[in-house]
Design a protein around this motif. Structure first.
Motif, PDB file in Angstrom:
ATOM      1  N   VAL A  69      -4.053   7.653   4.159  1.00 15.44           N
ATOM      2  CA  VAL A  69      -4.595   7.683   2.794  1.00 15.44           C
ATOM      3  C   VAL A  69      -3.555   7.120   1.825  1.00 15.44           C
ATOM      4  O   VAL A  69      -2.357   7.316   2.005  1.00 15.44           O
ATOM      5  N   GLY A  70      -4.018   6.413   0.791  1.00 18.44           N
ATOM      6  CA  GLY A  70      -3.076   5.892  -0.197  1.00 18.44           C
ATOM      7  C   GLY A  70      -3.776   5.056  -1.243  1.00 18.44           C
ATOM      8  O   GLY A  70      -4.993   5.182  -1.451  1.00 18.44           O
ATOM      9  N   PHE A  71      -3.001   4.215  -1.882  1.00 18.11           N
ATOM     10  CA  PHE A  71      -3.564   3.358  -2.930  1.00 18.11           C
ATOM     11  C   PHE A  71      -2.817   2.021  -2.922  1.00 18.11           C
ATOM     12  O   PHE A  71      -1.672   1.952  -2.456  1.00 18.11           O
ATOM     13  N   PRO A  72      -3.462   0.967  -3.427  1.00 17.85           N
ATOM     14  CA  PRO A  72      -2.857  -0.363  -3.309  1.00 17.85           C
ATOM     15  C   PRO A  72      -1.726  -0.588  -4.306  1.00 17.85           C
ATOM     16  O   PRO A  72      -1.720   0.020  -5.380  1.00 17.85           O
ATOM     17  N   GLY A  73      -0.800  -1.462  -3.969  1.00 16.58           N
ATOM     18  CA  GLY A  73       0.210  -1.927  -4.917  1.00 16.58           C
ATOM     19  C   GLY A  73      -0.438  -2.927  -5.863  1.00 16.58           C
ATOM     20  O   GLY A  73      -1.563  -3.379  -5.653  1.00 16.58           O
ATOM     21  N   TRP A  74       0.282  -3.268  -6.899  1.00 16.05           N
ATOM     22  CA  TRP A  74      -0.274  -4.144  -7.940  1.00 16.05           C
ATOM     23  C   TRP A  74      -0.296  -5.603  -7.482  1.00 16.05           C
ATOM     24  O   TRP A  74      -1.278  -6.328  -7.680  1.00 16.05           O
ATOM     25  N   HIS A  75       0.780  -6.075  -6.832  1.00 13.79           N
ATOM     26  CA  HIS A  75       0.892  -7.500  -6.502  1.00 13.79           C
ATOM     27  C   HIS A  75      -0.185  -7.958  -5.504  1.00 13.79           C
ATOM     28  O   HIS A  75      -0.725  -9.048  -5.632  1.00 13.79           O
ATOM     29  N   ILE A  76      -0.486  -7.096  -4.525  1.00 12.86           N
ATOM     30  CA  ILE A  76      -1.436  -7.492  -3.475  1.00 12.86           C
ATOM     31  C   ILE A  76      -2.853  -7.640  -4.049  1.00 12.86           C
ATOM     32  O   ILE A  76      -3.654  -8.429  -3.554  1.00 12.86           O
ATOM     33  N   MET A  82      -7.647   8.848  -7.153  1.00  7.68           N
ATOM     34  CA  MET A  82      -7.682   7.409  -6.874  1.00  7.68           C
ATOM     35  C   MET A  82      -6.935   7.042  -5.589  1.00  7.68           C
ATOM     36  O   MET A  82      -5.989   6.245  -5.610  1.00  7.68           O
ATOM     37  N   THR A  83      -7.348   7.620  -4.497  1.00  7.65           N
ATOM     38  CA  THR A  83      -6.800   7.220  -3.190  1.00  7.65           C
ATOM     39  C   THR A  83      -7.956   6.845  -2.269  1.00  7.65           C
ATOM     40  O   THR A  83      -9.102   7.246  -2.496  1.00  7.65           O
ATOM     41  N   TRP A  84      -7.641   6.105  -1.234  1.00  9.98           N
ATOM     42  CA  TRP A  84      -8.647   5.637  -0.286  1.00  9.98           C
ATOM     43  C   TRP A  84      -8.097   5.751   1.136  1.00  9.98           C
ATOM     44  O   TRP A  84      -6.883   5.599   1.351  1.00  9.98           O
ATOM     45  N   PRO A  85      -8.993   5.980   2.104  1.00  9.63           N
ATOM     46  CA  PRO A  85      -8.532   6.024   3.499  1.00  9.63           C
ATOM     47  C   PRO A  85      -8.359   4.613   4.053  1.00  9.63           C
ATOM     48  O   PRO A  85      -9.071   3.695   3.637  1.00  9.63           O
ATOM     49  N   THR A  86      -7.391   4.445   4.934  1.00  8.33           N
ATOM     50  CA  THR A  86      -7.192   3.154   5.617  1.00  8.33           C
ATOM     51  C   THR A  86      -6.804   3.462   7.060  1.00  8.33           C
ATOM     52  O   THR A  86      -6.531   4.619   7.381  1.00  8.33           O
ATOM     53  N   PRO A  87      -6.747   2.448   7.901  1.00  8.92           N
ATOM     54  CA  PRO A  87      -6.294   2.696   9.283  1.00  8.92           C
ATOM     55  C   PRO A  87      -4.865   3.243   9.330  1.00  8.92           C
ATOM     56  O   PRO A  87      -4.455   3.802  10.340  1.00  8.92           O
ATOM     57  N   TRP A  88      -4.103   3.095   8.253  1.00  5.99           N
ATOM     58  CA  TRP A  88      -2.699   3.535   8.262  1.00  5.99           C
ATOM     59  C   TRP A  88      -2.502   4.823   7.466  1.00  5.99           C
ATOM     60  O   TRP A  88      -1.385   5.234   7.199  1.00  5.99           O
ATOM     61  N   TRP A 124       0.871  -1.181   0.000  1.00  3.19           N
ATOM     62  CA  TRP A 124       0.000   0.000   0.000  1.00  3.19           C
ATOM     63  C   TRP A 124       0.898   1.218   0.000  1.00  3.19           C
ATOM     64  O   TRP A 124       1.835   1.283   0.792  1.00  3.19           O
ATOM     65  N   LYS A 125       0.624   2.148  -0.892  1.00  2.00           N
ATOM     66  CA  LYS A 125       1.479   3.337  -0.992  1.00  2.00           C
ATOM     67  C   LYS A 125       0.783   4.541  -0.384  1.00  2.00           C
ATOM     68  O   LYS A 125      -0.350   4.866  -0.767  1.00  2.00           O
ATOM     69  N   ALA A 126       1.478   5.166   0.545  1.00  2.00           N
ATOM     70  CA  ALA A 126       0.943   6.386   1.142  1.00  2.00           C
ATOM     71  C   ALA A 126       0.915   7.466   0.067  1.00  2.00           C
ATOM     72  O   ALA A 126       1.800   7.532  -0.782  1.00  2.00           O
ATOM     73  N   ALA A 127      -0.135   8.277   0.071  1.00  2.00           N
ATOM     74  CA  ALA A 127      -0.237   9.340  -0.932  1.00  2.00           C
ATOM     75  C   ALA A 127      -0.962  10.526  -0.326  1.00  2.00           C
ATOM     76  O   ALA A 127      -1.672  10.379   0.675  1.00  2.00           O
ATOM     77  N   SER A 128      -0.785  11.674  -0.956  1.00  2.00           N
ATOM     78  CA  SER A 128      -1.485  12.843  -0.452  1.00  2.00           C
ATOM     79  C   SER A 128      -2.943  12.758  -0.899  1.00  2.00           C
ATOM     80  O   SER A 128      -3.258  12.140  -1.914  1.00  2.00           O
ATOM     81  N   GLU A 129      -3.809  13.407  -0.139  1.00  2.00           N
ATOM     82  CA  GLU A 129      -5.243  13.359  -0.448  1.00  2.00           C
ATOM     83  C   GLU A 129      -5.563  14.040  -1.763  1.00  2.00           C
ATOM     84  O   GLU A 129      -6.631  13.836  -2.338  1.00  2.00           O
ATOM     85  N   ASN A 130      -4.630  14.851  -2.265  1.00  2.00           N
ATOM     86  CA  ASN A 130      -4.866  15.567  -3.523  1.00  2.00           C
ATOM     87  C   ASN A 130      -4.710  14.654  -4.730  1.00  2.00           C
ATOM     88  O   ASN A 130      -5.129  14.992  -5.827  1.00  2.00           O
ATOM     89  N   ARG A 131      -4.079  13.502  -4.530  1.00  2.00           N
ATOM     90  CA  ARG A 131      -3.877  12.588  -5.638  1.00  2.00           C
ATOM     91  C   ARG A 131      -5.213  11.931  -5.980  1.00  2.00           C
ATOM     92  O   ARG A 131      -6.020  11.632  -5.098  1.00  2.00           O
TER      93      ARG A 131
END
Ligand SMILES: [Zn+2]
Length: 462
Positions: free
Chosen positions: A218-225, A210-216, A201-208
């Motif tokens: 905001v970010g977006f998933p990696g490809w392999h997972i 295609m991001t989603w909130p998680t317990p850890w 999971w890659k941390a990203a700024s909320e301005n990006r």
């Protein structure tokens, strides 16, 4: 059916999972551009496996994911690793979800043009975030994943002792500096603890986008997972066959295997099957080389896209194949000749069971489709067999071959009608009757009447 397993390096019997069906997972497209015919060769592999199992009377299920977020561009000309879909959205000045839905649509129409059977489901990464987050939480709980000091979540490669068994890489070989993942080589993933770890999971700024909130955060998933989460969700009893192009063997499939095996505490995938690369005019297809071939290029030349299907079957899926316009045109000539003969041969013949079973056996022998077609060509010319029997035998093989041999040459059709006729054949195959009816009406407007008989769909110009 036997298929070659990349991990064991030998052909083994395909067996059902504990669920009782052969559960097949095939890595799907990243929907940011038109699929080229090399991608379609891999997708055809999944189709040929299913048609063979069907001919043998074996039940299967088939899942193919749609990557619409999180697959980073490995184009080395770009300084910073960028999401392929976001990059294309910027280029086309469109919303990234609009880009993804558009190319997802063209992916399905390309499959239909090659008569590739539809999957049972096409889960999208963007709609599976919950599954992905749950799986990451589980990996953290087990101690196989951690949050780096950059906020991203990483899989700890050393938590899986058997890493590298598919591609014969070991963690020792993967020393720091070795380019084993584009994002790692480009100065991303600063927060990981070990060079071979990868981002879940890659941390990203909320301005990006295609991001989603998680317990850890905001970010977006990696490809392999993505592929681990989906395959575990759809096939909790394990995957019988995992399919993909040979380029996915490493790192994608190695990483996926590590994640899935740690999470399920099992050898989650029984068998890994990979299709080889496709060359065009002797070169790897690349935008920069200007030799990327799409289905639309065939239609433009009035070549039935099923010629490509026939041509792919002439070679073994594990050999590097070189495509040329001459070979595509030769396949088209064969297809037209078969259709013409079959249309002229009288009905009422008997199926030659020795031929149909020999051909099915070739398919079952690690998809030895080349030998199957050689036998079929010999049978076509065998004058000792009546025309009626040859017709019945060819048509009995239609389900396995998927070449629409009961059609007259569709190249006589206007190209827009050809695409609709093929889309309708695939809709009927998938029992999508409303779509089938809608396509029939559209064809009628183009002056083409379709009729549905016991041997499938036929058409005539009105
Ligand atoms: Zn995958």
């Amino acid at each position: 059916m036997k298929l070659y397993d990349t991990k064991q390096q030998l052909a083994i019997e395909v067996l059902p999972s504990e669920s009782g069906t052969v559960d097949i997972y095939c890595c799907g497209p990243t929907v940011y551009r038109f699929a080229h015919v090399g991608n379609l060769r891999t997708f055809l592999l999944g189709d040929l496996v299913r048609r063979t199992l069907r001919a043998e009377g074996t039940a299967y299920r088939y899942i193919q994911n749609i990557t619409d977020v999180g697959h980073l561009n490995d184009d080395m000309h770009i300084d910073v690793a960028e999401d392929k879909i976001l990059a294309q959205a910027k280029l086309e000045n469109k919303d990234p979800f609009e880009i993804a839905r558009f190319y997802e649509g063209t992916f399905h129409s390309d499959l239909a043009a090659l008569n590739i059977l539809a999957a049972d489901a096409y889960p999208k990464a963007s709609e599976s975030i919950g599954l992905i987050v749950d799986l990451i939480a589980q990996l953290i709980y087990i101690g196989a994943a951690y949050q780096g000091n950059d906020g991203s979540l990483y899989f700890s490669a050393r938590s899986y002792k058997d890493y590298g068994a598919i591609s014969r890489n070991s963690l020792d070989q993967l020393r720091a500096g070795y380019r084993f993942d584009a994002e790692q080589s480009q100065g991303q993933e600063q927060g990981k603890r070990f060079h071979a770890d990868w981002a879940l999971w890659k941390a990203a700024s909320e301005n990006r986008a295609m991001t989603w909130p998680t317990p850890w955060g905001v970010g977006f998933p990696g490809w392999h997972i993505e592929c681990s989460a989906m395959s575990i969700h759809y096939f909790p009893n394990g995957v019988s066959l995992h399919l993909g192009g040979i380029d996915l063997r490493f790192p994608h499939h190695e990483n996926e295997r590590a994640q899935s095996n740690v999470a399920t505490n099992s050898e989650f995938v029984r068998q890994w099957v990979h299709g080889e690369h496709l060359l065009f005019d002797g070169k790897k297809m690349a935008k920069s080389a200007g030799n990327v071939l799409h289905v639309a290029d065939l239609i433009e030349r009035k070549i039935d896209p099923l010629s490509l299907r026939l041509l792919f079957m002439e070679s073994h899926y594990r050999t590097q194949m070189n495509l040329t316009w001459e070979s595509i045109e030769a396949a088209h000539t064969t297809l037209k000749r078969w259709r013409k003969k079959i249309a002229s041969w009288p009905g009422g013949g008997r199926v030659d069971q020795s031929i149909t079973s020999a051909i099915t056996t070739f398919f079952g022998d690690d998809l030895n489709t080349g030998s199957a077609l050689l036998l079929l060509r010999k049978f076509e010319k065998d004058e000792s067999i009546s025309d009626a029997d040859r017709r019945a035998t060819f048509l009995a093989l239609e389900d396995l071959l998927g070449l629409e041999l009961n059609q007259m040459s569709p190249t006589e059709l206007p190209s827009e009608a050809l695409a609709l006729v093929q889309a309708r054949a695939s809709a009927r195959e998938n029992r999508n009757w409303p779509l089938s009816d809608q396509l029939r009406d559209q064809l009628l407007e183009l002056g083409v009447r379709v009729n549905d008989g016991p041997e499938g769909q036929t058409w005539e110009l009105i």
